[in-house]
Design an enzyme around this catalytic site. Structure first.
Site, PDB file in Angstrom:
ATOM      1  N   ARG A  61      38.935 -20.835 -11.186  1.00  0.00           N
ATOM      2  CA  ARG A  61      37.762 -21.156 -10.528  1.00  0.00           C
ATOM      3  C   ARG A  61      37.531 -22.703 -10.539  1.00  0.00           C
ATOM      4  O   ARG A  61      37.050 -23.712  -9.797  1.00  0.00           O
ATOM      5  CB  ARG A  61      36.575 -20.493 -11.042  1.00  0.00           C
ATOM      6  CG  ARG A  61      35.267 -20.741 -10.060  1.00  0.00           C
ATOM      7  CD  ARG A  61      34.182 -19.695 -10.817  1.00  0.00           C
ATOM      8  NE  ARG A  61      32.916 -19.969  -9.922  1.00  0.00           N
ATOM      9  CZ  ARG A  61      31.827 -20.191 -10.623  1.00  0.00           C
ATOM     10  NH1 ARG A  61      31.831 -20.479 -12.155  1.00  0.00           N
ATOM     11  NH2 ARG A  61      30.535 -20.553 -10.163  1.00  0.00           N
ATOM     12  N   HIS A  65      36.832 -25.215  -7.407  1.00  0.00           N
ATOM     13  CA  HIS A  65      35.762 -26.015  -7.108  1.00  0.00           C
ATOM     14  C   HIS A  65      35.830 -27.340  -7.415  1.00  0.00           C
ATOM     15  O   HIS A  65      35.287 -28.307  -6.886  1.00  0.00           O
ATOM     16  CB  HIS A  65      34.592 -25.421  -8.461  1.00  0.00           C
ATOM     17  CG  HIS A  65      33.893 -24.296  -8.095  1.00  0.00           C
ATOM     18  ND1 HIS A  65      32.499 -24.048  -8.641  1.00  0.00           N
ATOM     19  CD2 HIS A  65      34.198 -23.407  -7.554  1.00  0.00           C
ATOM     20  CE1 HIS A  65      32.236 -23.049  -8.255  1.00  0.00           C
ATOM     21  NE2 HIS A  65      33.174 -22.371  -7.573  1.00  0.00           N
ATOM     22  N   ASN A  93      27.952 -25.263 -10.120  1.00  0.00           N
ATOM     23  CA  ASN A  93      28.752 -25.256 -11.271  1.00  0.00           C
ATOM     24  C   ASN A  93      27.888 -25.316 -12.645  1.00  0.00           C
ATOM     25  O   ASN A  93      28.255 -25.042 -13.453  1.00  0.00           O
ATOM     26  CB  ASN A  93      29.420 -26.842 -11.373  1.00  0.00           C
ATOM     27  CG  ASN A  93      30.369 -26.886 -10.275  1.00  0.00           C
ATOM     28  OD1 ASN A  93      31.041 -25.772  -9.810  1.00  0.00           O
ATOM     29  ND2 ASN A  93      30.462 -28.249  -9.918  1.00  0.00           N
ATOM     30  N   HIS A 192      38.481 -12.744  -6.770  1.00  0.00           N
ATOM     31  CA  HIS A 192      37.537 -11.952  -7.325  1.00  0.00           C
ATOM     32  C   HIS A 192      37.823 -10.983  -7.995  1.00  0.00           C
ATOM     33  O   HIS A 192      37.028  -9.943  -8.182  1.00  0.00           O
ATOM     34  CB  HIS A 192      36.183 -12.014  -6.482  1.00  0.00           C
ATOM     35  CG  HIS A 192      35.423 -13.170  -6.383  1.00  0.00           C
ATOM     36  ND1 HIS A 192      34.312 -13.215  -5.412  1.00  0.00           N
ATOM     37  CD2 HIS A 192      35.707 -14.433  -6.941  1.00  0.00           C
ATOM     38  CE1 HIS A 192      33.823 -14.423  -5.589  1.00  0.00           C
ATOM     39  NE2 HIS A 192      34.712 -15.220  -6.267  1.00  0.00           N
TER      40      HIS A 192
END
Length: 317
Positions: A61, A65, A93, A192
């Protein structure tokens, strides 16, 4: 005169080609400058995941991001200071993105071996791949040579990282803005299959939505009250939360998507067929996911003399 003009054009074309070539990432970027870089990163990632399986999802992740905010430049790693605002306090975040200590450990090990050579942005890209592999997922060849930013953008982090509240059209648009097709968006959403989400990110789904399996809903409500408990965690993939597989897509078909944005991928819309394909053909999902990860890792990297190689990933040199 015409000949000289032709030579000049040829020379200029060559310079443009050189400029393009220098802006390209390569698979063997550290082969001579830091030959043990990849093995050092891999062993550190494996160690972190052995210590806590969830860390694999956290490192994956971090790369996502990072790349969705002005490209894969490690801007997400920069700490706030009295005169600098980074991206760590952005909505997607804050109290959520994690794994910074693991990146620090990797960076210090790589710096010991090859001072000032390996970028934090490349560490994030390699650690993401190694995390997926460690948890049973596909591998891919990471192109290298990214450099680290000297800036960050709180506002872009708030606007460009897709939110768990998005509907299907919003998801398609968010990924399309970064050059991804709807199919690539579905493949990347398959990340996910690992990781956890905080109660605050799925509370509205489990109390307000009807396209959710009743027993799944009840079990989630027991851990995520209608008020309070914002940071209580639930797995994004209830079947195998620390194994990278295609169970996430089976969950969606069974109305067991944790986030609103997850279930939107299978809710009578244009991506239903893609979810069904990945549910029944894990090799297709693995291939598409790996290809999409390579593409994501190529988002607007700083190369050549742009940016820098940070000594400490948390601050500029």
């Amino acid at each position: 005169m015409a000949f000289h003009h032709f030579r000049l054009c040829l020379f200029l074309s060559f310079l443009i080609f050189l400029g393009m070539a220098s802006a390209q990432l390569s698979t063997n970027f550290y082969s001579s400058s830091c030959p043990n870089a990849l093995s050092t990163i891999k062993s550190a990632v494996n160690s972190a995941i052995n210590n806590e399986a969830r860390m694999g999802a956290s490192l994956l992740r971090l790369h996502f991001h990072d790349c969705f905010v002005n490209g894969c430049d490690a801007s997400i790693l920069l700490d706030d200071t009295s005169n600098f605002t980074g991206e760590k306090t952005a909505g997607p975040n804050a109290n959520s993105v994690r794994g910074f200590d693991v990146v620090d450990t990797i960076k210090s090990q790589v710096e010991s071996a090859c001072p000032g050579v390996v970028s934090c942005a490349d560490i994030l890209a390699v650690a993401a791949r190694d995390s997926v592999v460690a948890l049973g997922g596909p591998s891919w060849t990471v192109r290298l040579g990214r450099r680290d930013s000297t800036t960050a953008s709180l506002s872009t982090a708030n606007s460009d990282i897709p939110a768990p509240t998005l509907n299907l059209s919003g998801l398609i648009s968010s990924f399309s803005n970064k050059g991804f097709s709807a199919n690539e968006m579905v493949a990347l959403s398959g990340s996910h299959t690992i990781g956890q989400a905080r109660c605050t990110s799925f509370r509205a789904r489990i109390y307000n939505e009807t396209n959710i399996d009743a027993s799944f809903q009840s079990s989630l409500q027991a851990n995520c009250p209608s008020s309070g408990g914002d940071n209580n965690l639930s797995p994004l993939d209830i079947q195998s939360p620390t194994t990278f597989d295609n169970a996430y897509f089976t969950n969606l078909v069974n109305n067991k998507g944790l986030l609103h944005s997850d279930q939107e991928l299978f809710n009578g819309g244009s991506t239903d067929s893609q979810v069904n394909t990945y549910r029944t053909r894990s090799t297709t999902f693995f291939t598409d996911f790996a290809n999409a990860m390579v593409k994501m890792g190529n988002l607007s990297p700083l190369t050549g003399t742009n940016g820098e190689i940070r000594t400490n990933c948390r601050k500029t040199n």
